[in-house]
Design a protein around this motif. Structure first.
Motif, PDB file in Angstrom:
ATOM      1  N   UNK A  78     -45.302  77.522  80.498  1.00  0.00           N
ATOM      2  CA  UNK A  78     -46.548  78.263  80.322  1.00  0.00           C
ATOM      3  C   UNK A  78     -47.553  77.908  81.426  1.00  0.00           C
ATOM      4  N   UNK A  79     -47.596  76.627  81.793  1.00  0.00           N
ATOM      5  CA  UNK A  79     -48.523  76.182  82.832  1.00  0.00           C
ATOM      6  C   UNK A  79     -48.150  76.785  84.186  1.00  0.00           C
ATOM      7  N   UNK A  80     -46.844  76.783  84.534  1.00  0.00           N
ATOM      8  CA  UNK A  80     -46.406  77.348  85.809  1.00  0.00           C
ATOM      9  C   UNK A  80     -46.550  78.863  85.835  1.00  0.00           C
ATOM     10  N   UNK A  81     -46.407  79.476  84.693  1.00  0.00           N
ATOM     11  CA  UNK A  81     -46.598  80.928  84.636  1.00  0.00           C
ATOM     12  C   UNK A  81     -48.057  81.291  84.925  1.00  0.00           C
ATOM     13  N   UNK A  82     -48.972  80.456  84.486  1.00  0.00           N
ATOM     14  CA  UNK A  82     -50.387  80.725  84.721  1.00  0.00           C
ATOM     15  C   UNK A  82     -50.823  80.278  86.120  1.00  0.00           C
TER      16      UNK A  82
ATOM     17  N   UNK B  53     -48.670  79.356  89.251  1.00  0.00           N
ATOM     18  CA  UNK B  53     -47.399  79.162  89.977  1.00  0.00           C
ATOM     19  C   UNK B  53     -47.554  78.309  91.242  1.00  0.00           C
ATOM     20  N   UNK B  54     -48.748  78.263  91.809  1.00  0.00           N
ATOM     21  CA  UNK B  54     -48.957  77.475  93.020  1.00  0.00           C
ATOM     22  C   UNK B  54     -48.770  75.982  92.783  1.00  0.00           C
ATOM     23  N   UNK B  55     -48.811  75.537  91.534  1.00  0.00           N
ATOM     24  CA  UNK B  55     -48.637  74.129  91.224  1.00  0.00           C
ATOM     25  C   UNK B  55     -47.197  73.662  91.415  1.00  0.00           C
ATOM     26  N   UNK B  56     -46.282  74.602  91.618  1.00  0.00           N
ATOM     27  CA  UNK B  56     -44.876  74.234  91.845  1.00  0.00           C
ATOM     28  C   UNK B  56     -44.716  73.465  93.137  1.00  0.00           C
ATOM     29  N   UNK B  57     -45.567  73.720  94.114  1.00  0.00           N
ATOM     30  CA  UNK B  57     -45.452  73.058  95.419  1.00  0.00           C
ATOM     31  C   UNK B  57     -46.634  72.141  95.709  1.00  0.00           C
ATOM     32  N   UNK B  58     -47.452  71.878  94.713  1.00  0.00           N
ATOM     33  CA  UNK B  58     -48.598  70.994  94.890  1.00  0.00           C
ATOM     34  C   UNK B  58     -48.114  69.547  94.950  1.00  0.00           C
ATOM     35  N   UNK B  59     -48.386  68.850  96.059  1.00  0.00           N
ATOM     36  CA  UNK B  59     -47.901  67.489  96.257  1.00  0.00           C
ATOM     37  C   UNK B  59     -48.798  66.484  95.537  1.00  0.00           C
ATOM     38  N   UNK B  60     -48.139  65.584  94.806  1.00  0.00           N
ATOM     39  CA  UNK B  60     -48.874  64.534  94.112  1.00  0.00           C
ATOM     40  C   UNK B  60     -49.245  63.436  95.110  1.00  0.00           C
ATOM     41  N   UNK B  61     -50.488  63.013  95.093  1.00  0.00           N
ATOM     42  CA  UNK B  61     -50.962  62.018  96.062  1.00  0.00           C
ATOM     43  C   UNK B  61     -50.365  60.633  95.827  1.00  0.00           C
TER      44      UNK B  61
ATOM     45  N   UNK C   4     -36.018  79.319  83.045  1.00  0.00           N
ATOM     46  CA  UNK C   4     -37.272  80.067  83.204  1.00  0.00           C
ATOM     47  C   UNK C   4     -38.208  79.378  84.195  1.00  0.00           C
ATOM     48  N   UNK C   5     -38.282  78.048  84.100  1.00  0.00           N
ATOM     49  CA  UNK C   5     -39.137  77.294  85.025  1.00  0.00           C
ATOM     50  C   UNK C   5     -38.644  77.442  86.456  1.00  0.00           C
ATOM     51  N   UNK C   6     -37.329  77.352  86.636  1.00  0.00           N
ATOM     52  CA  UNK C   6     -36.748  77.484  87.969  1.00  0.00           C
ATOM     53  C   UNK C   6     -37.026  78.871  88.554  1.00  0.00           C
ATOM     54  N   UNK C   7     -36.829  79.904  87.764  1.00  0.00           N
ATOM     55  CA  UNK C   7     -37.079  81.271  88.247  1.00  0.00           C
ATOM     56  C   UNK C   7     -38.551  81.480  88.588  1.00  0.00           C
ATOM     57  N   UNK C   8     -39.410  80.873  87.787  1.00  0.00           N
ATOM     58  CA  UNK C   8     -40.844  80.997  88.053  1.00  0.00           C
ATOM     59  C   UNK C   8     -41.196  80.334  89.383  1.00  0.00           C
ATOM     60  N   UNK C   9     -40.618  79.173  89.656  1.00  0.00           N
ATOM     61  CA  UNK C   9     -40.868  78.482  90.916  1.00  0.00           C
ATOM     62  C   UNK C   9     -40.318  79.267  92.102  1.00  0.00           C
ATOM     63  N   UNK C  10     -39.093  79.753  91.972  1.00  0.00           N
ATOM     64  CA  UNK C  10     -38.457  80.484  93.074  1.00  0.00           C
ATOM     65  C   UNK C  10     -39.176  81.798  93.368  1.00  0.00           C
TER      66      UNK C  10
END
Length: 447
Positions: free
Chosen positions: A7-11, A13-21, A118-124
């Protein structure tokens, strides 16, 4: 937890590639290093796979609406309504029963598989909108090769569909998708080569930074994590040979004698890397054959003696048994003969194993076949020995079922123990020797 992530990635999606510091990683890389949440990494038994197929799950639909959860003031068990209390008890009983049978665990695992897909498809879907520079910054190639090393087939397929160029990108050792999968012994990933519409020739003639071809990588010793999945050093040696033969069948014939930077051809590298495993395989095979030979020799002695000490005795005038016309006596003689002959065949097979030359090629077909025949005939001789024993007791007690039935049940115990301890090994040897092979050559077109 997976539903919240989806649900979070669906809202966002840019967080899929957000790098953790702190971790210096992102959600895409973390997903590529988690093969256990995908179906390709699941090692379910046959009945578990059947239940997993039969279990129906509700379709997952993402929504941008705000979700409100209603929490009742009291549970069903605390309700004063008798009907609700009974329903609560039945619900608790069903839940405990499903947990005991393992069905709930299978249901939870299938639910995780659905959400991970579903998470993988959302990221891709989000990654496919990025340009090449943004994909590099998001560590897409690193995540892709991490999935290759872990054998996450679903991740690899979806990533190639979203970013087709990753199929030719290389890792830190200049290895492409299929070269890295061979080095890490990920047979499901290598099988993807049979589902490509494009020609395989562009993938099988490449070399890495050390000058190794795909056959050189197959000739190296497997990683310990992959070898530990196979029981017995002899079967491990067989699997190594199967990998070498399978890769040898798909590369160009001119590459078989191609030397690497150390001047080694693939066959020389295989021999040098597998010296210790060859010795351990010989020791394992001889130890198994020696133990089974002792058991077979004991059965031969017992059955040979039983044939001349038949229950009921003999007629002094002609030497015929007194009870030769009884059905139980016929069962006794037939099962005794079968047990004697099968145990003799088993001992001969194990003696053949002990006197083998133990060359590399022998571990592929010859030695496993002898072991299959030896274990099968030994199991058959033990089973018929128990039948012989039960038939003799039936003759002695003269059909008293209150004595025969408990004795027959007790006689099944050693046969059951042998099946539980040795039958899985027998099945594993048979499948690895005469099964469909390591790679799935009938894979459907997927790209």
């Amino acid at each position: 937890m997976p539903d919240i992530v989806f649900d979070f990635l669906h809202r966002f999606p840019c967080m899929a590639t957000k790098t953790d510091d702190v971790l210096k990683s992102n959600a895409l890389i973390r997903l590529s290093t988690s093969p256990q949440i995908f179906p390709s990494a699941s090692r379910l038994a046959f009945w578990e796979q059947f239940f997993c197929t039969c279990i129906c799950s509700q379709p997952i639909v993402a929504s941008n609406d705000t979700v409100r959860i209603y929490v009742p003031a009291q549970s069903l068990r605390e309700s004063k309504n008798i009907v609700l209390q009974v329903l609560s008890q039945l619900q608790a009983f069903a839940k405990n029963l499903f947990t005991f049978l393992g069905i709930k665990q299978i249901y939870d695992l299938k639910k995780i598989h659905i959400y991970s897909d579903k998470i993988l498809r959302c990221m891709c879907e989000y990654i496919s909108t990025l340009d090449y520079e943004e994909q590099l910054k998001a560590s897409v190639p690193a995540a892709f090769h991490s999935a290759v090393k872990n054998g996450t087939v679903e991740f690899i397929m979806e990533m190639i569909k979203a970013c087709p160029h990753v199929i030719i990108c290389t890792d830190e050792n200049s290895r492409t998708l299929f070269m890295s999968s061979i080095a890490n012994r990920q047979e499901k990933v290598v099988s993807l080569i049979y589902g490509l519409e494009a020609s395989r020739s562009g993938f099988v003639s490449l070399i890495d930074s050390s000058g190794n071809t795909m056959l050189h990588l197959a000739a190296k010793l497997s990683p310990p994590s992959q070898l530990s999945r196979i029981s017995g050093a002899a079967l491990q040696m067989q699997r190594e040979l199967q990998w070498y033969k399978e890769v040898e069948s798909i590369i160009n014939p001119t590459d078989k004698d191609f030397p690497n930077v150390k001047g080694q051809i693939a066959r020389e590298l295989f021999t040098s890397d597998h010296e210790d495993l060859l010795v351990k395989g010989e020791e394992w095979m001889k130890a198994t054959a020696t133990s089974c030979t002792v058991v077979g020799a004991l059965i031969i002695t017992i059955m040979f003696t039983a044939a001349f000490t038949v229950p009921g005795g003999h007629v002094q005038a002609n030497g015929y048994p007194f009870l030769k016309d009884k059905e139980s006596f016929t069962v006794f003689i037939i099962s005794d003969a079968i047990s004697l002959f099968s145990s003799s065949a088993s001992v001969l097979m194990f003696l053949g194993i002990l006197t083998s030359r133990y060359a590399e090629e022998d571990f592929l077909i010859s030695l496993p076949t002898k072991l299959i025949i030896g274990l099968s005939t030994l199991f058959f001789s033990i089973a018929t020995m128990m039948v012989t024993f039960c038939a003799a007791l039936m003759i002695i007690v003269d059909g008293k079922m209150q004595i025969i039935i408990p004795i027959v049940l007790v006689a099944c115990i050693p046969v059951t123990f042998f099946m539980l301890l040795q039958f899985p090994l027998l099945v594993e040897i048979f499948v690895s020797t005469y099964g469909p092979g390591i790679f799935n050559k009938r894979m459907k077109r997927w790209y």
